[in-house]
Design an enzyme around this catalytic site. Sequence first.
Site, mmCIF file in Angstrom:
data_model
loop_
_atom_site.group_PDB
_atom_site.id
_atom_site.type_symbol
_atom_site.label_atom_id
_atom_site.label_comp_id
_atom_site.label_asym_id
_atom_site.label_seq_id
_atom_site.Cartn_x
_atom_site.Cartn_y
_atom_site.Cartn_z
ATOM 1 C CG ASP A 35 59.781 29.828 30.127
ATOM 2 O OD1 ASP A 35 60.640 29.683 29.263
ATOM 3 O OD2 ASP A 35 58.597 29.939 29.721
ATOM 4 C CB ALA A 36 61.720 30.051 36.666
ATOM 5 C CG ASP A 45 61.770 34.940 32.923
ATOM 6 O OD1 ASP A 45 62.275 35.271 31.859
ATOM 7 O OD2 ASP A 45 60.765 34.469 33.254
ATOM 8 C CB SER A 80 61.744 41.271 23.763
ATOM 9 O OG SER A 80 62.181 40.272 23.003
ATOM 10 C CD GLU A 126 45.755 42.284 25.656
ATOM 11 O OE1 GLU A 126 46.360 41.461 24.683
ATOM 12 O OE2 GLU A 126 45.895 43.657 25.177
ATOM 13 C CE LYS A 178 55.283 36.910 28.542
ATOM 14 N NZ LYS A 178 55.704 35.599 27.955
ATOM 15 C CG ASP A 216 54.543 29.422 27.299
ATOM 16 O OD1 ASP A 216 55.317 30.206 26.664
ATOM 17 O OD2 ASP A 216 55.100 28.457 27.944
ATOM 18 N NE ARG A 264 59.770 37.749 19.208
ATOM 19 C CZ ARG A 264 60.025 37.698 20.547
ATOM 20 N NH1 ARG A 264 59.649 38.542 21.246
ATOM 21 N NH2 ARG A 264 60.854 36.974 21.153
ATOM 22 C CD GLU A 296 52.227 34.725 21.463
ATOM 23 O OE1 GLU A 296 53.119 33.351 21.631
ATOM 24 O OE2 GLU A 296 53.159 35.556 21.636
ATOM 25 C CE1 TYR A 307 50.426 40.225 21.407
ATOM 26 C CE2 TYR A 307 49.233 37.981 21.522
ATOM 27 C CZ TYR A 307 50.580 38.767 21.453
ATOM 28 O OH TYR A 307 51.473 38.219 21.545
ATOM 29 C CE LYS A 309 49.393 44.152 25.045
ATOM 30 N NZ LYS A 309 48.614 43.520 23.592
ATOM 31 C CE LYS A 339 57.368 34.909 32.211
ATOM 32 N NZ LYS A 339 58.617 35.023 31.636
ATOM 33 C CB CYS A 357 56.464 -8.305 25.950
ATOM 34 S SG CYS A 357 54.767 -7.289 26.137
ATOM 35 C CB CYS A 391 52.672 -11.240 24.966
ATOM 36 S SG CYS A 391 54.155 -10.491 24.212
ATOM 37 C CB CYS A 393 56.289 -6.346 22.745
ATOM 38 S SG CYS A 393 55.432 -7.923 22.347
ATOM 39 C CB CYS A 396 51.447 -8.325 22.558
ATOM 40 S SG CYS A 396 51.749 -7.492 23.784
#
Length: 717
Positions: free
Chosen positions: A57-58, A61, A106, A140, A142, A144, A163, A208, A260, A324, A348, A442, A445, A460, A465
């Site tokens: 996301d970073a 953005d 958005s 509020e 946010k 995810d 959406r 959400e 919301y 808001k 964010k 494995c 065993c 395995c 086992c």
Amino acid sequence: MADEKNAQVQMSLFGEEPAPAPASAAQPPRARHAELNRVLSHAAYAYYALDDPEMTDAAFDRLLQELLALEAEHPELVTPESYTQRVGGYVSEQFEPVAHAARMYSMDDAMDLAELDEWLARTDEALGATPEYPVAYTCELKIDGLGVALTYTDVQFVRAATRGDGTTGENVTANVLTVRDVPRALAPAGLARLADGGLGRSVEVRGEVYMPRHSFVRLNEDADAAGTAPFANPRNAAAGSLRQKDPKVTAHRDLETFIYAVADEAPIDVHTQWDFLQWLRDCGFSVNDHAARCTSAAEVHAYCERALAQRDELDYDIDGVVVKVDSFASQEALGFTARAPRWAIAFKFPPEEKRTVLREIRVQVGRTGVLTPVAEFDPVTVAGSVIARATLHNVDEIARKNVRVGDTIVVHKAGDVIPEVVGPVLELRPEGAPEFHMPKTCPSCGSLVVREEGEVAYRCVSIDCPAQATERLIHWGSRTAMDIDGLGDELVSRMVEQGLLADVADFYDRLNEKGLAEVWTGRQTVDGEDIVVGPVIAAKIMAQVAESKGRGLARVLFGLGIRHVGATVARQLAAHFGSMQALAAATEEDIAQVDGIGPKIAASVREFFSIEKNVAVVERLREAGVVLEEERTEPERPQTLAGLAFVLTGTLERRTRDEAKEALQALGAKVTGSVSKKTSYVVAGEAAGSKLTKAQSLGVPVLDEAALDRILETGTL
């Protein structure tokens, strides 16, 4: 240029599509604008349509902010096709389309407190705020998750939609009906604020759908055990779960909601966001308790700081704060841009990543035999807690991330809860750091491990086992397998620990009343004495064990835990072969000939019987008197529709679609969920949607419910 290339390489290593390199003086603004739009659109498609994000996301953005700045400097570049001019999201053809009562927009982002302050100052000025009459804001968390719109008509729940692209969503009503906290009707306490008590009214509320963190952990543990790809974070898990074709899958994914917003507040006698949240509670909706009403920038700041500090204590993911304007009248006065409301903004949170050193890749064996590599690294504090290990899921994931023991690695918490290795810092890699290879045997065993064609997991497949023993034994005694009443998970675990059980045959040729009676239950009396099972309960359990011998071949096959052999497949195999001996002697080709059994299942069954230890356990079951035969049965009705493929769409009056599906399958037909050129007939009920349209475009014959009735009654077309 070297820095640009290194940035792209690092981005690629971290599992993202390489972002466009930073703009240079030599790159024309128009070219940069086109490149940013291409990358953002591609990333948005992966995120919204595929539920499989290709960048964080970073990172997304940052690119979006660059595009917004570029268009502010060069307004001539703005077109209706620009990503800044549209609401993110896509509408899949998998679901019927739904037109929203009003557009779902958005949200513009504030990437730091300075940007948030600029928006607050701008909004205060636009609304004429004064010290005596400040603008009130509702803050509020946010959430995810996946945006959803719920429609109620005459106070009854009638529809749910994603959406989508903001104007049209996907009809996910059947799936949302499995979400426990979605009210089926508006509660009486909320009806007083609806005109005419809600009768004759339609209200579309929004919020959400999310997956709690504890449920996400369990879901990925199950994915690891099954050798399937894990979900990247709870948001993807929620989106993938809500958009399942089979609502039964959704029902087992433990989804929840926070509501919301409303498409149009006109039918409701509320005038502020703060009062609206209370009205939602009165109606029975789940509303987040962490909202607050603020009347100054300082109060908004304090709320954002509290949310950031508390995010790790929550059982759900948040990635910021939504601020808001509280008054609905002021919201209306401010209006909207092309893609977002002017009266709201999303602050964010910054991502948190830390560096540490990878010391070891340890391989664990799960309950189904899957070998899972786990990274063990120097302890480091991330998102409020100390982590020192993280699953690497499978060998392909290790190769994709290119991590090696001795690397300095970047770690974070996926969805701020699951420790995850992001990737290595290549310039700090020690010389000679070895590549990782999955062990050939494995670790538990010593048996050979296998990797089935087309799968990522190594397994395995030895039935005895030790690492798998407890879960296999619990499964054997479960109600859907051998149905041995009294065998709780804890008791089975204690018997394994105390050496009474190692494989399923031990129930019949090793376990006895005396030994079982002396098993410690794991509890003690108030005086500190160990509480054991005792002779009475031991006798009852052993009677159940003896009774289970006659359950039949299908339950035995399911109880053995053969890969890909669930209860339905076990019944098909038992009905076709009739005995364990016949099945064990069958070739892979013979098994694949059974109706409904594909090559993957056939290969798994054949592989099970190719292992000497497995055959030995089956033989011990036979010697102990466990019934390994099944009476063959013929289909109750002639399979007159064999070879035909049906698709059901719309609402049927005289039966549910599940009932129609079962009736068609009883006559040998296949019933699928999507229309293609291979579809023989589409049965269309009331309000048939996109499937009917596609059938007509492909020339697939369409039947009404009366025609379906005749087919089911006569068995013929």
